[in-house]
Scaffold this motif. Structure first.
Motif, PDB file in Angstrom:
ATOM      1  N   SER A  58       0.969  -1.004  -0.142  1.00  0.00           N
ATOM      2  CA  SER A  58       0.162  -0.049   0.118  1.00  0.00           C
ATOM      3  C   SER A  58       0.890   1.275   0.140  1.00  0.00           C
ATOM      4  N   GLY A 109      -3.995  -3.813  -2.114  1.00  0.00           N
ATOM      5  CA  GLY A 109      -3.126  -3.083  -1.235  1.00  0.00           C
ATOM      6  C   GLY A 109      -2.684  -1.624  -1.781  1.00  0.00           C
ATOM      7  N   GLY A 113      -3.390   2.140  -0.061  1.00  0.00           N
ATOM      8  CA  GLY A 113      -2.614   2.993   0.019  1.00  0.00           C
ATOM      9  C   GLY A 113      -2.935   4.486  -0.601  1.00  0.00           C
ATOM     10  N   ARG A 399       2.413   2.604   6.537  1.00  0.00           N
ATOM     11  CA  ARG A 399       2.082   1.222   6.006  1.00  0.00           C
ATOM     12  C   ARG A 399       3.425   0.334   5.910  1.00  0.00           C
TER      13      ARG A 399
END
Length: 478
Positions: A58, A109, A113, A399
Motif C-alpha cells: 500500500s 493494497g 494506499g 504502511r
C-alpha cells in the motif's frame, strides 16, 4: 457548528464507504486466514506474507497518491482508490490458488494506499475548523464498523464448506462499490486544490456551499489564496515540493516529525497484530475451537467501534492532545496486562478473562485517540503546498511499519513468545506517551492556515527561550 448545507456530508459518506470496503477486508482476513490455510494448504510463512503484504504494497499507492491528487484532484483520486481496491477484492474472492490470491491482495493494497493517503487530506481541506477533528475522524467509524462486520461475517460463515466460506467473507467488502460510483458525481472538489489550480470561481462556489455565509466564504477564499501564494501553481511542482520536504526549514521539520512520527507510532505499538491475529492471541491464552475464537474477536470489534464514537464526540471539545494522552497511557497498561496474562496465567480462566479484557482495552484506547487523531494531525499540520506529498510520506511510514509488524509477528512470537512480543509493544507504547508530550501541539479549533503559523511560532518561542536563558546565564556570571 456544522455548515448548513447538507451536501457537505456527502464526502464523508463516500470516504466512509471507501474505508468500510477496505477495513471489511482487514477484519475478515483475521478469521478467513484460518480457512484459507486449510483450503489452499498454505504454509505459515505464506500466511504471514498474505496478511502483511497489504500494508507493505500500500505504500506504493500512498506514494503515488500525493502526486496523483495534485494532478487530477482530491475527488477523483478517491474514485481511483476505490476502483483499484474493488478490482483486487474481486480477484481475491475468486482466487483458485495462493498465487492468484496474492495478486488480488497486491492490487487491493495499492488501492488502500491511495485511500489512506487522500481521504484525511480531502476531508481536512473541506471541513470547517470548529468541526474538522470529528469530521476527519468520521471514516474511523466505518473502519471500525467494517472490522466488526468482518469479524461477524467470519463467525456467520464459518460453518460453510472451507472452499466457500472465506470467499464469501472476502466478497462482503465489494458491496459498497456501487454507492461509491454514484457519490463521485455528487461530492465537491477540494476548494484548496481548486485555488492551487487557479480555478478561483469554482473554489468560491464550493466554499459558498460549505460555509455559514457568503462573507465567511469570501474570507476563507482570501485566506486560502494567501496561504497558496495567490494560486501560484509553479510553487507546487513536484521537484520543488520534495526539495522542501527533504531539505526542510525548521517549521517544516517540526511538522514532519509530528506527522510522520504519529503515523509510525500508530502502527509500531502493534494494533494491526491485535486485529489480524486476535484468534492467535486468544488461542495462546487458552481458548479452543474456531467458533469460540471468532466469537471472542467479535467482542474486540464491538469495543473498537464503540470507542471510536466516543473519540469523535470528544475530539473537538477536549482537543487532540488530552485524548492522545489517554490513548497511549491506556494502550501501555493494556499491552503490559496482556503480556502478563499470556506469560503467567495462560489457559487459566482468570488468564483468559484478563487476556480478552486487555485486548479490548488496547483497541478501546487506540480507538479513542491514536487511531483517529493520527489521521487528523497528519492531514491538518502541513501547509497547502506540501500537504498531499507530506501526507503521502507519512502514510508510507505507517504502511511500512504496519507491514513489517504484521509480516514478522508469527516469527517474532516463536522467538520471544507471544507474551514477550506484547511486552515489547508495551515498551514502545511508553515511548509514544513521551512523543505526544514533546512533539504534538494542540490544534483544536484552529484553521489549517493558523496551524501553519503555530509551528512557526513554536520554533520562535523556543529560540526566544534559549536566548533568554543565555542572557540569564551571562548575568549570573557577571
Amino acid at each position: 457548528m456544522i455548515p448548513r448545507n447538507i451536501s457537505l456530508h456527502v464526502p464523508f459518506l463516500l470516504l466512509s464507504i471507501l474505508f468500510f470496503s477496505a477495513m471489511v477486508d482487514v477484519g475478515v482476513m483475521s478469521g478467513a486466514i484460518i480457512f484459507i490455510q486449510g483450503d489452499l494448504k498454505i504454509t505459515e510463512v505464506q500466511q504471514e506474507v498474505l496478511v502483511g503484504i497489504l500494508s507493505i504494497i500500500s505504500l506504493l499507492g500512498s506514494l503515488a497518491g500525493g502526486k496523483t491528487s495534485d494532478w487530477i484532484g482530491r475527488k477523483w483520486t478517491i474514485g481511483l482508490a476505490a476502483l483499484i481496491f474493488q478490482t483486487g477484492g474481486a480477484i481475491m474472492t475468486l482466487a483458485p490458488s495462493f498465487k492468484v490470491l496474492m495478486i488480488g491482495r497486491l492490487i487491493a493494497g495499492v488501492g488502500i494506499g491511495f485511500g489512506v493517503m487522500i481521504a484525511p487530506v480531502y476531508i481536512a481541506e473541506i471541513s470547517p475548523a470548529i468541526a474538522r477533528g470529528s469530521l476527519t475522524s468520521f471514516p474511523e467509524i466505518f473502519i471500525n464498523f467494517g472490522i466488526l462486520l468482518g469479524y461477524i461475517s467470519n463467525y456467520a460463515f464459518s460453518k460453510l464448506p472451507a472452499h466457500l466460506n472465506w470467499r464469501i467473507m472476502l466478497g462482503v467488502g465489494l458491496i459498497p462499490s456501487v454507492v461509491i460510483a454514484v457519490a463521485l458525481f455528487i461530492i465537491p472538489e477540494s476548494p484548496r486544490w481548486l485555488v492551487v489550480q487557479n480555478r478561483i470561481e469554482e473554489a468560491k462556489l464550493v466554499l459558498s456551499k460549505i460555509s455559514e455565509s457568503e462573507k465567511d466564504a469570501e474570507e476563507k477564499l482570501q485566506e486560502i489564496q494567501k496561504a497558496a501564494g495567490s494560486g501560484n501553481a509553479d510553487k507546487y511542482e513536484t521537484k520543488a515540493v520534495w526539495k522542501e520536504i527533504l531539505y526542510p526549514s525548521p517549521p517544516v521539520r517540526r511538522m514532519l516529525i509530528t506527522g510522520c512520527g504519529i503515523q509510525c507510532f500508530q502502527q509500531i505499538t502493534g494494533i494491526d497484530t491485535t486485529v489480524y491475529y486476535s484468534p492467535t492471541i486468544f488461542k495462546n491464552a487458552g481458548i479452543t475451537g474456531n467458533s469460540e475464537l471468532l466469537a471472542a474477536t467479535v467482542a474486540v470489534g464491538f469495543t473498537k467501534t464503540v470507542f471510536i464514537l466516543i473519540a469523535i464526540l470528544l475530539i473537538d471539545k477536549l482537543g487532540r492532545k488530552p485524548l492522545l494522552y489517554v490513548s497511549t497511557i491506556g494502550m501501555t497498561i493494556s499491552l503490559f496486562s496482556l503480556s502478563f496474562a499470556l506469560a503467567f496465567l495462560s489457559h487459566a480462566k482468570i488468564g483468559i478473562a484478563l487476556a480478552i479484557l486487555a485486548v479490548c482495552g488496547n483497541v478501546a484506547s487506540f480507538s479513542v485517540g491514536l487511531g483517529p487523531i493520527c489521521w487528523v494531525l497528519s492531514s491538518e499540520i502541513f501547509p497547502l503546498r506540501l500537504r498531499a506529498q507530506a501526507s503521502a510520506l507519512g502514510a508510507v511510514g505507517s504502511r511500512v511499519s504496519s507491514g513489517a509488524i504484521s509480516m514478522s509477528f508469527l516469527s517474532v512470537t516463536k522467538a520471544i513468545t507471544v507474551a514477550g512480543t506484547f511486552f515489547v509493544f508495551g515498551v514502545i507504547s511508553c515511548s509514544a506517551v513521551a512523543f505526544v508530550h514533546y512533539c504534538v501541539p494542540e490544534t483544536k479549533g484552529k484553521s489549517l492556515e493558523e496551524i501553519e503559523v503555530l509551528f512557526q511560532n513554536v520554533g520562535e518561542s523556543q529560540e526566544s527561550e534559549v536566548e533568554m536563558g543565555d542572557v540569564e546565564h551571562l548575568m549570573q556570571k557577571s
